[in-house]
Write a protein that holds these residues in place. Structure first.
Motif, PDB file in Angstrom:
ATOM      1  N   LEU A 140      29.005  35.830  27.781  1.00  0.00           N
ATOM      2  CA  LEU A 140      29.573  35.590  29.113  1.00  0.00           C
ATOM      3  C   LEU A 140      31.087  35.778  29.113  1.00  0.00           C
ATOM      4  CD1 LEU A 140      29.159  34.652  32.050  1.00  0.00           C
ATOM      5  CD2 LEU A 140      29.579  32.322  31.218  1.00  0.00           C
ATOM      6  N   VAL A 141      31.768  35.246  28.113  1.00  0.00           N
ATOM      7  CA  VAL A 141      33.225  35.399  28.024  1.00  0.00           C
ATOM      8  C   VAL A 141      33.595  36.873  27.863  1.00  0.00           C
ATOM      9  CG1 VAL A 141      35.248  34.895  26.603  1.00  0.00           C
ATOM     10  CG2 VAL A 141      33.648  33.067  27.195  1.00  0.00           C
ATOM     11  N   ALA A 142      32.856  37.595  27.004  1.00  0.00           N
ATOM     12  CA  ALA A 142      33.128  39.024  26.820  1.00  0.00           C
ATOM     13  C   ALA A 142      32.915  39.786  28.126  1.00  0.00           C
ATOM     14  CB  ALA A 142      32.237  39.591  25.723  1.00  0.00           C
ATOM     15  N   PHE A 143      31.878  39.423  28.867  1.00  0.00           N
ATOM     16  CA  PHE A 143      31.611  40.071  30.145  1.00  0.00           C
ATOM     17  C   PHE A 143      32.748  39.831  31.139  1.00  0.00           C
ATOM     18  CE2 PHE A 143      30.118  39.380  34.500  1.00  0.00           C
ATOM     19  CZ  PHE A 143      29.747  40.674  34.832  1.00  0.00           C
ATOM     20  N   VAL A 144      33.175  38.569  31.253  1.00  0.00           N
ATOM     21  CA  VAL A 144      34.224  38.222  32.211  1.00  0.00           C
ATOM     22  C   VAL A 144      35.530  38.934  31.864  1.00  0.00           C
ATOM     23  CG1 VAL A 144      35.670  36.330  33.059  1.00  0.00           C
ATOM     24  CG2 VAL A 144      33.201  36.029  32.874  1.00  0.00           C
ATOM     25  N   VAL A 145      35.904  38.930  30.591  1.00  0.00           N
ATOM     26  CA  VAL A 145      37.149  39.581  30.183  1.00  0.00           C
ATOM     27  C   VAL A 145      37.081  41.079  30.460  1.00  0.00           C
ATOM     28  CG1 VAL A 145      38.565  40.175  28.187  1.00  0.00           C
ATOM     29  CG2 VAL A 145      37.768  37.829  28.494  1.00  0.00           C
ATOM     30  N   THR A 146      35.975  41.702  30.095  1.00  0.00           N
ATOM     31  CA  THR A 146      35.817  43.138  30.333  1.00  0.00           C
ATOM     32  C   THR A 146      35.840  43.451  31.829  1.00  0.00           C
ATOM     33  OG1 THR A 146      34.507  43.330  28.330  1.00  0.00           O
ATOM     34  CG2 THR A 146      34.349  45.136  29.892  1.00  0.00           C
ATOM     35  N   TYR A 147      35.156  42.637  32.600  1.00  0.00           N
ATOM     36  CA  TYR A 147      35.114  42.845  34.042  1.00  0.00           C
ATOM     37  C   TYR A 147      36.504  42.712  34.664  1.00  0.00           C
ATOM     38  CZ  TYR A 147      33.535  42.429  38.862  1.00  0.00           C
ATOM     39  OH  TYR A 147      33.346  42.622  40.204  1.00  0.00           O
ATOM     40  N   LEU A 148      37.239  41.688  34.267  1.00  0.00           N
ATOM     41  CA  LEU A 148      38.576  41.484  34.819  1.00  0.00           C
ATOM     42  C   LEU A 148      39.523  42.625  34.452  1.00  0.00           C
ATOM     43  CD1 LEU A 148      39.117  37.658  34.342  1.00  0.00           C
ATOM     44  CD2 LEU A 148      38.715  38.904  36.473  1.00  0.00           C
ATOM     45  N   ILE A 149      39.410  43.114  33.224  1.00  0.00           N
ATOM     46  CA  ILE A 149      40.268  44.226  32.808  1.00  0.00           C
ATOM     47  C   ILE A 149      40.024  45.457  33.673  1.00  0.00           C
ATOM     48  CG2 ILE A 149      40.631  45.895  30.947  1.00  0.00           C
ATOM     49  CD1 ILE A 149      40.295  43.539  28.994  1.00  0.00           C
ATOM     50  N   ARG A 150      38.795  45.647  34.093  1.00  0.00           N
ATOM     51  CA  ARG A 150      38.470  46.825  34.899  1.00  0.00           C
ATOM     52  C   ARG A 150      38.715  46.628  36.390  1.00  0.00           C
ATOM     53  NH1 ARG A 150      35.232  50.346  31.678  1.00  0.00           N
ATOM     54  NH2 ARG A 150      34.799  49.355  29.691  1.00  0.00           N
ATOM     55  N   VAL A 151      38.535  45.416  36.885  1.00  0.00           N
ATOM     56  CA  VAL A 151      38.618  45.180  38.324  1.00  0.00           C
ATOM     57  C   VAL A 151      40.037  44.870  38.782  1.00  0.00           C
ATOM     58  CG1 VAL A 151      37.901  43.578  40.140  1.00  0.00           C
ATOM     59  CG2 VAL A 151      36.226  44.522  38.576  1.00  0.00           C
ATOM     60  N   LEU A 152      40.790  44.111  38.008  1.00  0.00           N
ATOM     61  CA  LEU A 152      42.126  43.713  38.455  1.00  0.00           C
ATOM     62  C   LEU A 152      43.034  44.897  38.786  1.00  0.00           C
ATOM     63  CD1 LEU A 152      42.946  40.547  36.338  1.00  0.00           C
ATOM     64  CD2 LEU A 152      42.413  40.707  38.766  1.00  0.00           C
ATOM     65  N   LEU A 183      42.197  47.762  39.902  1.00  0.00           N
ATOM     66  CA  LEU A 183      41.692  48.363  41.139  1.00  0.00           C
ATOM     67  C   LEU A 183      42.048  47.529  42.361  1.00  0.00           C
ATOM     68  CD1 LEU A 183      38.144  49.527  40.005  1.00  0.00           C
ATOM     69  CD2 LEU A 183      40.134  50.947  40.479  1.00  0.00           C
ATOM     70  N   THR A 184      42.082  46.228  42.200  1.00  0.00           N
ATOM     71  CA  THR A 184      42.361  45.365  43.350  1.00  0.00           C
ATOM     72  C   THR A 184      43.846  45.104  43.552  1.00  0.00           C
ATOM     73  OG1 THR A 184      42.046  43.405  41.979  1.00  0.00           O
ATOM     74  CG2 THR A 184      40.136  44.211  43.210  1.00  0.00           C
ATOM     75  N   LEU A 185      44.622  45.104  42.482  1.00  0.00           N
ATOM     76  CA  LEU A 185      46.044  44.773  42.595  1.00  0.00           C
ATOM     77  C   LEU A 185      46.929  45.983  42.861  1.00  0.00           C
ATOM     78  CD1 LEU A 185      46.380  42.150  39.729  1.00  0.00           C
ATOM     79  CD2 LEU A 185      46.063  41.746  42.173  1.00  0.00           C
ATOM     80  N   ILE A 186      46.523  47.135  42.394  1.00  0.00           N
ATOM     81  CA  ILE A 186      47.352  48.341  42.553  1.00  0.00           C
ATOM     82  C   ILE A 186      46.699  49.234  43.597  1.00  0.00           C
ATOM     83  CG2 ILE A 186      48.346  50.336  41.394  1.00  0.00           C
ATOM     84  CD1 ILE A 186      48.116  48.744  38.765  1.00  0.00           C
ATOM     85  N   ARG A 187      47.283  49.254  44.771  1.00  0.00           N
ATOM     86  CA  ARG A 187      46.726  50.048  45.876  1.00  0.00           C
ATOM     87  C   ARG A 187      47.427  51.403  46.027  1.00  0.00           C
ATOM     88  NH1 ARG A 187      41.932  48.051  47.673  1.00  0.00           N
ATOM     89  NH2 ARG A 187      42.017  45.798  47.705  1.00  0.00           N
ATOM     90  N   LYS A 188      48.708  51.464  45.675  1.00  0.00           N
ATOM     91  CA  LYS A 188      49.471  52.697  45.863  1.00  0.00           C
ATOM     92  C   LYS A 188      49.317  53.592  44.627  1.00  0.00           C
ATOM     93  CE  LYS A 188      53.268  50.573  46.179  1.00  0.00           C
ATOM     94  NZ  LYS A 188      54.678  50.210  46.289  1.00  0.00           N
ATOM     95  N   PRO A 189      49.506  54.888  44.802  1.00  0.00           N
ATOM     96  CA  PRO A 189      49.512  55.776  43.631  1.00  0.00           C
ATOM     97  C   PRO A 189      50.686  55.436  42.711  1.00  0.00           C
ATOM     98  CG  PRO A 189      49.378  57.050  45.672  1.00  0.00           C
ATOM     99  CD  PRO A 189      49.619  55.623  46.050  1.00  0.00           C
ATOM    100  N   ILE A 190      50.479  55.583  41.435  1.00  0.00           N
ATOM    101  CA  ILE A 190      51.531  55.295  40.457  1.00  0.00           C
ATOM    102  C   ILE A 190      52.489  56.482  40.421  1.00  0.00           C
ATOM    103  CG2 ILE A 190      52.007  54.862  38.021  1.00  0.00           C
ATOM    104  CD1 ILE A 190      49.197  53.601  37.875  1.00  0.00           C
ATOM    105  N   THR A 191      53.766  56.218  40.650  1.00  0.00           N
ATOM    106  CA  THR A 191      54.751  57.297  40.672  1.00  0.00           C
ATOM    107  C   THR A 191      55.708  57.248  39.484  1.00  0.00           C
ATOM    108  OG1 THR A 191      56.193  55.939  42.055  1.00  0.00           O
ATOM    109  CG2 THR A 191      54.705  57.463  43.184  1.00  0.00           C
ATOM    110  N   ASN A 192      55.756  56.152  38.773  1.00  0.00           N
ATOM    111  CA  ASN A 192      56.645  56.026  37.623  1.00  0.00           C
ATOM    112  C   ASN A 192      56.181  56.969  36.513  1.00  0.00           C
ATOM    113  OD1 ASN A 192      57.762  55.100  35.114  1.00  0.00           O
ATOM    114  ND2 ASN A 192      58.348  53.218  36.170  1.00  0.00           N
ATOM    115  N   ARG A 193      57.086  57.824  36.042  1.00  0.00           N
ATOM    116  CA  ARG A 193      56.727  58.816  35.017  1.00  0.00           C
ATOM    117  C   ARG A 193      56.327  58.170  33.706  1.00  0.00           C
ATOM    118  NH1 ARG A 193      61.499  62.668  34.348  1.00  0.00           N
ATOM    119  NH2 ARG A 193      60.635  62.669  32.269  1.00  0.00           N
TER     120      ARG A 193
END
Length: 106
Positions: A10-22, A24-34
């Motif tokens: 369960l802990v491995a699932f939550v950590v993996t899920y958060l690494i992938r979802v955060l 996507l949810t926190l960064i809405r704009k395209p990344i422009t920093n080189r």
């Protein structure tokens, strides 16, 4: 002891899920920093290397033959960019190195 395995999963699932979802949810704009774009470009290559290199070195009978095969594989890949040649050359180097090590041991 066996019931803890479900907690670990369960802990491995939550950590993996958060690494992938955060991101996507926190960064809405395209990344422009080189720098960040460059960093993110190389992440898959570094991850693959970190996962593969220990297996290359430890999969043989001797660490020396694994390192020799890795060096030869990198050189062949750099000069030919042919995966078949890389695999073949690495296998031949491991075979010859293991043969030489066994002969030297007596």
């Amino acid at each position: 002891m066996n019931s803890n395995i479900y907690l670990y999963i369960l802990v491995a699932f939550v950590v993996t899920y958060l690494i992938r979802v955060l991101p996507l949810t926190l960064i809405r704009k395209p990344i422009t920093n080189r720098f960040i774009k460059s960093f993110l470009f190389y992440v898959p290559y570094v991850t693959l290397t970190v996962m593969t290199f220990p297996a290359i070195v430890m999969a043989t009978g001797s660490v020396v033959s694994g390192l020799l095969a890795a060096v030869v594989g990198i050189l062949v890949a750099y000069f030919t960019e042919n995966l078949f040649l890389v695999a073949g050359a690495s296998c031949i180097i491991v075979f010859l190195a293991e043969l030489l090590i066994n002969v030297l041991k007596g």
